[in-house]
Design a protein around this motif. Structure first.
Motif: not given
Length: 68
Positions: A18-37
């Motif tokens: 789906g449409s989402f953002v993966v963020t680390d503990a410091e608030g940094n965002q990982f590259e956006k993708k439509d599917v992640v494992a």
């Protein structure tokens, strides 16, 4: 945001679609993708993402909805 689904794979990762953002503990965002494992076994060299280490390590987990 659109609908997001999270599938728990038997003996494997969480697959997020789906449409989402993966963020680390410091608030940094990982590259956006439509599917992640996402790793569940704790052995991935690319945490928080799955690299297939669960296969090598013999990770075993088959949770079902409604189980406590």
């Amino acid at each position: 945001m659109s609908d997001v689904t999270i599938q728990v794979r038997d003996n494997g990762p969480y697959v997020v679609r789906g449409s989402f953002v993966v963020t680390d503990a410091e608030g940094n965002q990982f590259e956006k993708k439509d599917v992640v494992a996402l790793c569940r076994c704790g052995h991935s060299a690319t945490k928080p993402f799955c690299d297939g280490a669960h296969n090598r390590e013999g990770f075993s987990s088959t949770p079902r909805a409604g189980q406590s």
